[in-house]
Design a protein around this motif. Structure first.
Motif, short mmCIF file in Angstrom:
data_model
loop_
_atom_site.label_atom_id
_atom_site.label_comp_id
_atom_site.label_asym_id
_atom_site.label_seq_id
_atom_site.Cartn_x
_atom_site.Cartn_y
_atom_site.Cartn_z
N GLN A 91 0.85 -1.18 0.00
CA GLN A 91 0.00 0.00 0.00
C GLN A 91 0.88 1.23 0.00
OE1 GLN A 91 -2.60 0.40 3.42
NE2 GLN A 91 -4.38 0.16 2.14
N GLY A 92 0.49 2.24 -0.78
CA GLY A 92 1.27 3.49 -0.82
C GLY A 92 2.66 3.31 -1.40
N GLY A 93 2.87 2.26 -2.19
CA GLY A 93 4.15 2.03 -2.84
C GLY A 93 5.23 1.44 -1.96
N VAL A 94 4.86 1.05 -0.74
CA VAL A 94 5.84 0.43 0.17
C VAL A 94 5.33 -0.92 0.70
CG1 VAL A 94 7.02 2.53 0.96
CG2 VAL A 94 4.91 1.83 2.08
N CYS A 95 6.28 -1.70 1.24
CA CYS A 95 5.93 -3.00 1.82
C CYS A 95 5.53 -2.81 3.29
CB CYS A 95 7.12 -3.95 1.72
SG CYS A 95 8.55 -3.43 2.71
N LYS A 96 5.11 -3.89 3.94
CA LYS A 96 4.70 -3.84 5.35
C LYS A 96 5.83 -3.32 6.23
CE LYS A 96 1.77 -7.87 4.78
NZ LYS A 96 1.67 -9.30 5.09
N ARG A 97 7.04 -3.79 5.91
CA ARG A 97 8.21 -3.42 6.70
C ARG A 97 8.48 -1.91 6.67
NH1 ARG A 97 14.21 -5.69 5.46
NH2 ARG A 97 15.24 -4.90 7.29
N HIS A 98 8.13 -1.28 5.56
CA HIS A 98 8.42 0.14 5.40
C HIS A 98 7.18 1.03 5.50
CE1 HIS A 98 12.20 -1.55 3.65
NE2 HIS A 98 12.67 -0.65 4.49
N GLY A 99 6.16 0.56 6.19
CA GLY A 99 5.03 1.43 6.54
C GLY A 99 3.68 1.15 5.93
N ALA A 100 3.54 0.11 5.09
CA ALA A 100 2.23 -0.20 4.53
C ALA A 100 1.33 -0.69 5.65
CB ALA A 100 2.35 -1.27 3.44
N LYS A 101 0.13 -0.13 5.71
CA LYS A 101 -0.79 -0.51 6.79
C LYS A 101 -1.39 -1.87 6.53
CE LYS A 101 -1.91 4.12 8.39
NZ LYS A 101 -2.93 5.18 8.47
#
Length: 203
Positions: free
Chosen positions: A50-60
């Motif tokens: 989500q938002g162009g990032v993975c879970k590790r980098h802030g995807a909710k």
């Protein structure tokens, strides 16, 4: 003679119909498997969520909606597996493992992709067709043993167990088992282990 002519016309018509079908099938564009975009964070190869990032980098991540204050990730129906999310179970009689391929678990015939390196039987990872030992890049940063040519994971002091990392042994007299994090003893001598919360499971 009329029968032969009728047969020739029939053969001609059927061949024309077959050619028309082939042409129509060739005209339909084939579906191309879309590759999921990668995380936009520097050096990260995880799939973006989500938002162009993975879970590790802030995807909710959607959390379990159970009233019990559960923080597990929601799977199906807004709840986690523990609170009722339906997950495909192996179709083999009496087996409670998750189904992987063809409706069965690995134990009952789901095929694992093996490492393409000669003589290696390790499981191949998603990218590269090889295992971790033979060069596949792992997403999580894992420290490797500093001993030359060794690909084992570091345990202590920059080395693996094989190359000198000392393990804490059970404090019970004469026991050589590895001590667990709390209490300084092994499982056999009283170290408490968290059990599976699934009903009827003894693991």
């Amino acid at each position: 003679m009329d029968e032969e002519e009728d047969l020739a016309v029939l053969i001609y018509k059927s061949s024309k119909t077959a050619k028309a079908r082939e042409a129509a099938a060739a005209a339909v564009p084939k579906k191309v498997a879309r590759k999921r975009p990668e995380c936009s964070a520097d050096g990260c190869t995880n799939n973006s969520q989500q938002g162009g990032v993975c879970k590790r980098h802030g995807a909710k991540v959607k959390r379990c909606s159970s009233d019990a204050g559960c923080t597990n990730q929601a799977l199906k129906g807004g709840v986690c597996f523990k609170h009722g999310a339906k997950v495909k179970i192996c179709s083999s009689e009496g087996c409670a493992n998750y189904a992987q391929k063809g409706g069965v678990c690995f134990r009952h015939g789901a095929k694992l992709k093996r490492c393409s390196s000669e003589g290696c039987t390790n499981q191949a990872r998603a990218r590269g067709g090889v295992c971790i030992r033979h060069g596949v890049k792992i997403r999580a940063k894992v420290k490797r043993c500093s001993s030359e040519g060794c690909t084992n994971i570091v345990v202590k002091g920059g080395v693996c167990i094989r190359h000198g990392a000392k393990l804490k042994r059970c404090s019970s007299e004469g026991c050589t088992n590895q001590a667990r994090a709390r209490g300084g003893v092994c499982i056999r001598h009283g170290a408490k282990v968290k059990k599976c919360s699934s009903a009827g499971c003894s693991n």
